[in-house]
Design an enzyme around this catalytic site. Structure first.
Site, PDB file in Angstrom:
ATOM      1  N   PHE A 138     -11.302  98.233 -15.847  1.00 37.96           N
ATOM      2  CA  PHE A 138     -11.688  97.037 -15.093  1.00 37.96           C
ATOM      3  C   PHE A 138     -12.495  97.466 -13.880  1.00 37.96           C
ATOM      4  O   PHE A 138     -12.022  98.257 -13.059  1.00 37.96           O
ATOM      5  CB  PHE A 138     -10.473  96.213 -14.642  1.00 37.96           C
ATOM      6  CG  PHE A 138     -10.900  94.934 -13.976  1.00 37.96           C
ATOM      7  CD1 PHE A 138     -11.295  93.835 -14.725  1.00 37.96           C
ATOM      8  CD2 PHE A 138     -10.947  94.837 -12.590  1.00 37.96           C
ATOM      9  CE1 PHE A 138     -11.731  92.669 -14.113  1.00 37.96           C
ATOM     10  CE2 PHE A 138     -11.377  93.671 -11.974  1.00 37.96           C
ATOM     11  CZ  PHE A 138     -11.768  92.585 -12.733  1.00 37.96           C
ATOM     12  N   ASP A 223     -13.362 104.908  -9.597  1.00 33.63           N
ATOM     13  CA  ASP A 223     -13.124 103.563  -9.084  1.00 33.63           C
ATOM     14  C   ASP A 223     -11.692 103.544  -8.538  1.00 33.63           C
ATOM     15  O   ASP A 223     -10.728 103.430  -9.292  1.00 33.63           O
ATOM     16  CB  ASP A 223     -13.306 102.542 -10.206  1.00 33.63           C
ATOM     17  CG  ASP A 223     -12.997 101.111  -9.758  1.00 33.63           C
ATOM     18  OD1 ASP A 223     -12.381 100.940  -8.685  1.00 33.63           O
ATOM     19  OD2 ASP A 223     -13.359 100.171 -10.490  1.00 33.63           O
ATOM     20  N   LYS A 252      -9.718  96.576  -2.299  1.00 34.95           N
ATOM     21  CA  LYS A 252      -8.417  95.916  -2.170  1.00 34.95           C
ATOM     22  C   LYS A 252      -7.665  96.132  -0.850  1.00 34.95           C
ATOM     23  O   LYS A 252      -7.712  95.287   0.029  1.00 34.95           O
ATOM     24  CB  LYS A 252      -7.551  96.266  -3.379  1.00 34.95           C
ATOM     25  CG  LYS A 252      -8.108  95.596  -4.651  1.00 34.95           C
ATOM     26  CD  LYS A 252      -7.113  95.530  -5.767  1.00 34.95           C
ATOM     27  CE  LYS A 252      -7.531  94.529  -6.829  1.00 34.95           C
ATOM     28  NZ  LYS A 252      -8.476  95.014  -7.835  1.00 34.95           N
TER      29      LYS A 252
HETATM   30  C1  LIG Z   1      -9.767  94.626  -8.407  1.00 33.12           C
HETATM   31  C2  LIG Z   1     -10.612  95.703  -8.972  1.00 33.12           C
HETATM   32  C3  LIG Z   1     -12.013  95.630  -8.960  1.00 33.12           C
HETATM   33  C4  LIG Z   1     -12.762  94.408  -8.504  1.00 33.12           C
HETATM   34  O1  LIG Z   1     -12.597  94.146  -7.165  1.00 33.12           O
HETATM   35  P1  LIG Z   1     -13.097  92.739  -6.556  1.00 33.12           P
HETATM   36  O2  LIG Z   1     -12.836  92.872  -5.096  1.00 33.12           O
HETATM   37  O3  LIG Z   1     -12.288  91.678  -7.221  1.00 33.12           O
HETATM   38  O4  LIG Z   1     -14.540  92.622  -6.881  1.00 33.12           O
HETATM   39  C5  LIG Z   1     -12.726  96.724  -9.415  1.00 33.12           C
HETATM   40  N1  LIG Z   1     -12.106  97.821  -9.870  1.00 33.12           N
HETATM   41  C6  LIG Z   1     -10.765  97.931  -9.915  1.00 33.12           C
HETATM   42  C7  LIG Z   1     -10.133  99.182 -10.394  1.00 33.12           C
HETATM   43  C8  LIG Z   1      -9.967  96.862  -9.479  1.00 33.12           C
HETATM   44  O5  LIG Z   1      -8.636  96.959  -9.537  1.00 33.12           O
END
Ligand SMILES: *Cc1c(COP(=O)(O)O)cnc(C)c1O
Length: 396
Positions: A138, A223, A252
């Site tokens: 994700f 990420d 986050k």
């Molecule tokens: C939540 C998340 C995103 C997206 O972040 P947003 O602030 O919602 O755009 C991207 N990568 C990972 C691993 C995430 O958990």
């Protein structure tokens, strides 16, 4: 307004994209949140791994209030002290040299991909445009990061997707090798797949990816939007091992709830960006960066990563006992306070039953209960969580 009134108005006026529970949150305090009917919940969702210091933490609330009364925004035409201070805190506590601030995780990932493509050009390889990402990953909801996200079900209906992405099975080196080509500029992955169901990367897999990237002079991007800022028991998840990525993305927990995203790179990689190559109106504004500074200073002073690690180990041991007792519990995964309990059954009902008993948890990937509470939860709160959760398990 009460829960029902807020829900009714929301259904009338807000776009219908979220599967929301039928309550409205109005207030938070530490590890607890309160809904519009006055019900109290122990929060093991933590705003989806955002509220690392809990709710309404005085350090964050005061930093935001003070900055709001001083300077909220002035633009990146000028230097901004809170932005520079947050950059310093991130760089001095990591293996990176430069930071860029945006407003979300998706934006951080888009920026990382832009930087990787620019780096390839700088190295004399303009043909390298492609990024390998993992299946079940994700990376966000913008069209580019949605494309980077290796889940077909999220792509459906949004074609044409962004070009330049290929997918490989997570923790499968042969699959990554098969996806490599002369056009690859980067490999991007989560050190622990969060939304995908709490799957950690194997250290040997990460080491092999590092070797591939070094041999080809392409970039390894982590990420860490979910895993970063203390969540897994280190400030950054990559610090559990000895594989250092070239670029890391964050969001986050970084602002303690204020919307902020960031990516960091080594000087060698960051040199690929020149003035005008990237930007953001709001990115790095004084308000959100003051929140970020408060989060980072408190987290480092109080060793929240260490606390998350200890509480995570405590919970894991308790889950192991539950797995022996309840046949529908299969395994526990994750590190620190990013924990997943794999079920043999769908988890939605368990989430609803916990809610009725005053506990917020989340189910991801259909059958994985995910626990991502504030990093500073007390042992008593952890025990309260275990008691409620087990009382629900007994009813299954
Ligand atoms: C939540 C998340 C995103 C997206 O972040 P947003 O602030 O919602 O755009 C991207 N990568 C990972 C691993 C995430 O958990």
């Amino acid at each position: 307004m009460n829960n029902a009134e807020i829900k009714a108005k929301g259904e009338k006026y807000c776009m219908n994209v979220f599967n929301r529970l039928p309550i409205a949150m109005v207030r938070g305090e530490g590890s607890y949140v309160f809904d519009a009917d006055g019900n109290k919940y122990l929060d093991f969702v933590g705003g989806i791994a955002v509220n690392a210091l809990g709710h309404a933490h005085p350090a964050v609330a005061q930093a935001i209030a003070q900055q709001a009364a001083t300077l909220i925004h002035a633009s990146n035409y000028y230097w901004l002290e809170p932005q520079v201070r947050l950059a310093e805190l991130l760089v001095e506590n990591s293996d990176f040299d430069k930071v860029f601030f945006g407003n979300s995780g998706a934006e951080a990932n888009e920026g990382a991909v832009k930087l990787a493509r620019k780096y390839a050009i700088m190295q004399g390889h303009p043909e390298r445009k492609e990024v390998i990402t993992m299946k079940n990953s994700f990376h966000g909801r913008t069209l580019l990061t949605l494309t980077a996200t290796g889940q077909d079900k999220m792509h459906k209906g949004f074609e044409p997707l962004a070009p330049g992405f290929v997918y490989a099975q997570y923790n499968n080196l042969a699959a990554v090798e098969a996806a490599l080509s002369d056009e690859t500029c980067a490999i991007m992955l989560e050190p622990v797949q969060g939304e995908g169901g709490v799957y950690p990367a194997e250290p040997a897999f990460l080491a092999a990816l590092r070797k591939i990237c070094d041999e080809r002079d392409i970039l390894l991007i982590f990420d860490e939007v979910q895993t970063g800022i203390g969540r897994t028991g280190k400030l950054f998840a990559y610090q559990h091992g000895d594989v250092k990525p070239d670029i890391i993305t964050l969001a986050k927990a970084l602002g303690g709830g204020a919307p902020i995203g960031a990516f960091m790179a080594t000087d060698k990689v960051a040199a690929a960006f020149n003035p005008g190559d990237h930007g953001s109106t709001f990115g790095g504004n004084p308000l959100v960066c003051a929140a970020g500074v408060a989060v980072m200073e408190y987290m480092l002073a109080e060793d929240l990563p260490g606390k998350a690690l200890a509480t995570g180990e405590y919970l894991k041991a308790k889950f192991a006992g539950m797995i022996d007792k309840y046949p529908f519990l299969l395994e526990v995964r994750g590190q620190g306070l990013l924990l997943g309990l794999q079920l043999a059954i769908p988890g939605a009902d368990i989430v609803k039953k916990c809610l009725e008993k005053g506990l917020l948890i989340n189910c991801t990937a259909g059958t994985v209960l995910r626990f991502i509470p504030p990093l500073n939860i007390s042992r008593a709160e952890a025990d309260e969580f275990l008691t409620i959760l087990e009382s629900v398990f007994r009813e299954v």
